[in-house]
Design a protein around this motif. Structure first.
Motif, PDB file in Angstrom:
ATOM      1  N   SER A 179       5.339  17.261 -27.856  1.00  0.00           N
ATOM      2  CA  SER A 179       6.170  16.842 -27.795  1.00  0.00           C
ATOM      3  C   SER A 179       6.506  16.090 -29.688  1.00  0.00           C
ATOM      4  CB  SER A 179       6.764  16.280 -26.873  1.00  0.00           C
ATOM      5  OG  SER A 179       7.172  16.600 -25.983  1.00  0.00           O
ATOM      6  N   LEU A 248       6.155  25.015 -27.663  1.00  0.00           N
ATOM      7  CA  LEU A 248       7.032  23.858 -26.508  1.00  0.00           C
ATOM      8  C   LEU A 248       6.816  24.406 -25.652  1.00  0.00           C
ATOM      9  CD1 LEU A 248       6.754  20.637 -27.306  1.00  0.00           C
ATOM     10  CD2 LEU A 248       9.085  20.995 -27.487  1.00  0.00           C
ATOM     11  N   GLY A 299      11.015  17.964 -23.749  1.00  0.00           N
ATOM     12  CA  GLY A 299      10.393  18.938 -25.061  1.00  0.00           C
ATOM     13  C   GLY A 299      11.651  19.488 -25.594  1.00  0.00           C
TER      14      GLY A 299
END
Length: 587
Positions: A179, A248, A299
């Motif tokens: 992240s 992500l 995230g």
């Protein structure tokens, strides 16, 4: 991360949070309580499986089931409380920030607005503040609460079985690193996207305001292509953001799944060899599953935080712009018997950061009740000179006085109560005729509005409008003719009966017949005020007692119209270029 400029901009919002921080804290506590209830349910489930189910004792079972139901109800109630508590404060903060940026925009000098696109200002005052509201109401709270929930959930797992806690920790730790790596890239794309939204808003606004020009010249398709190109750029930026988030999210979803699989593997072996109970394994997997949302959201919440931080940075770019024209620390008062005498003493002016002076030592003395016309070629500084009287801009040398007081030593409200201005391009607002005219002074009655309309020869056409004074005119007054707009602007200038009247080519959009009517009305007005009039027509020059010829930022000649015709070749040349009649006729 916290030391980046965008995060600093986000921290600067704390004063706005202070009045409502109690409710925001209670909201956060409510969410945390909800999460604790959710984490407690697996512990009760462990007791059910390792107690009544394993021992085949049904006696305690109803109470444990009731406990699960109560915990679930409290969890739902706490979420409701959070929603209830946070809605008011977040929208209140948004409203206050929007009011502050609007008020600041009104205080900023004209030079600031000349540099900034209106679409960029609009996006900061609307979409960026909506982003901040969503962050305050949701992402900001859950970023804190979900982090605490992860820590608490790991503690529960270590309490149940250290091996389950270690597995979850090993799978969760890389998410922090991933992240962080994506954060700076996402922040860059977010800023680019928000700026592109501002550019698009500018194109839309300009195309709507300039629709007549675009249609007249058939340039609508050209602007549509420009808009489409900018829209494609924005789409590309948004797709880049999505690609980044997809990578992500892929990692965020995969790692917890691997953790649960590993827990099942090692937990099943533990149950088989007797080191773990079935209840402990089920409770551990349930806790890990419950931690999916806090883990998955990290995230996204970091991306929302970056987006909010960028929005805050854009907001403060405007709020930090310096207000250069302000009330003095020790303001002076205008004389009670003031008569509206205006003097320009060695006035110089240059734009900030420029070495080129637009005005280079202008000296003019306007006697009370006198009308002075300014003539000069394009770029000679006429409009700039008129802006200095009401302090729409400040001199960079010399001074401007009203009744002997430097305008910079007066409160802006006091100065603008005795100085009124009408511009070459009349600006009207999406409001009624009454409201547009009444902008020229405070506490104006309908009779004063009508008197001003009579002076500007506008009463007749206003009465022909569908609802008279209550008729709402379209944006920028485009539903009216140029002459009608200019007459309403004149009415606005005279409604407050100012002592000093500054008119920047007030007759430019009038036809010959209407111009003659407004001239007659203006003569009666100008006889009672001190007036500075920018003249682009010889007919306007004839309204003046004296005429000043401005050439390259200096007064080249000053005197009556007749005197200058006889003594100044430059004045005769300038007058011959004016647009409605030859200089000989004008004399």
């Amino acid at each position: 991360m916290d030391q980046t400029p965008t995060m600093t901009a986000l921290r600067r919002l704390l004063p706005y949070l202070k009045p409502v921080r109690g409710r925001l804290i209670v909201s956060g506590v409510a969410v945390l309580c909800s999460m604790i209830c959710g984490l407690t349910i697996p512990l009760v489930l462990q007791q059910i499986l390792d107690g009544p189910v394993a021992r085949k004792e049904t006696g305690p079972l109803p109470w444990l089931i009731i406990a699960v139901a109560v915990l679930g109800a409290v969890e739902a109630l706490m979420f409701y409380v959070r929603r209830k508590l946070v809605a008011g404060p977040s929208t209140l903060i948004e409203a206050r920030m929007r009011a502050d940026i609007f008020a600041h925009l009104q205080r900023l000098p004209i030079s600031f607005h000349d540099r900034w696109q209106s679409g960029q200002l609009l996006s900061r005052a609307v979409s960026d503040l909506s982003t901040l509201r969503r962050f305050i109401a949701f992402a900001g709270i859950f970023l804190i609460v979900n982090t605490l929930t992860l820590a608490l959930g790991l503690a529960v797992l270590f309490f149940l079985a250290p091996v389950l806690g270690v597995i979850t920790l090993i799978c969760a730790a890389p998410l922090v690193f991933i992240s962080t790596q994506y954060e700076s890239k996402y922040a860059t794309l977010t800023r680019r996207s928000q700026d592109q939204v501002g550019d698009l808003a500018t194109v839309v606004e300009e195309s709507v305001l300039g629709i007549r020009v675009l249609k007249a010249f058939g340039r609508g398709p050209h602007l549509a292509k420009r808009f489409a190109a900018q829209a494609r750029e924005l789409r590309g930026t948004e797709l880049a953001k999505i690609r980044l988030l997809a990578l992500l999210w892929g990692a965020i979803i995969m790692l917890p799944e691997l953790g649960i699989a590993a827990q099942l593997l090692f937990g099943s072996l533990g149950v088989a060899n007797g080191s773990l109970t079935v209840g402990t394994l089920v409770a551990g997997v349930t806790v890990a599953t419950y931690l999916r949302w806090p883990t998955d959201s990290i995230g996204w919440l970091l991306a929302e935080t970056n987006q909010a931080a960028t929005a805050a940075a854009r907001y403060w770019e405007v709020r930090d712009a310096e207000v250069t024209i302000t009330d003095p620390l020790r303001p002076e008062e205008l004389p009670a018997d003031g008569v509206g005498a205006v003097r320009f003493e060695g006035v110089r002016f240059a734009h900030a950061g420029s070495d080129r002076e637009i005005l280079s030592g202008v000296d003019i003395d306007l006697r009370p009740g006198e009308t002075v016309a300014l003539v000069g070629s394009t770029g000679s500084g006429k409009s700039t000179l008129t802006m200095l009287v009401p302090r729409l801009a400040d001199v960079t040398g010399g001074r401007v006085t009203v009744d002997g007081v430097d305008v910079r030593d007066l409160r802006l409200a006091d100065l603008r109560s005795v100085v009124a201005m009408a511009f070459e391009e009349p600006v009207l607002f999406s409001a009624s005729v009454r409201e547009n005219v009444a902008l020229g002074a405070e506490d104006v009655t309908d009779e004063q509005v009508r008197e001003a309309l009579r002076v500007a020869q506008a009463e007749e056409f206003v009465d022909r409008l569908p609802w008279g004074l209550d008729t709402r005119i379209g944006e920028e007054g485009l539903s009216l003719s140029g002459g009608q707009r200019q007459r309403l602007a004149l009415a606005r200038a005279v409604v407050g009966k100012p002592k000093v009247l500054v008119l920047d080519d007030p007759l430019s959009a009038l036809d010959v017949h209407t111009e003659a009517e407004v001239e007659r009305a203006l003569r009666s007005v100008l006889s009672t005020v001190t007036a500075l009039v920018v003249a682009h027509r010889p007919s306007t020059v004839r309204l003046a007692d004296r005429v000043a010829l401005l050439d390259e930022g200096r007064i080249a000649a000053i005197g009556t119209h007749e005197q200058l015709l006889k003594t100044s070749a430059a004045y005769r040349d300038q007058l011959s270029t004016l647009d409605d009649e030859p200089a000989e006729v004008a004399s």
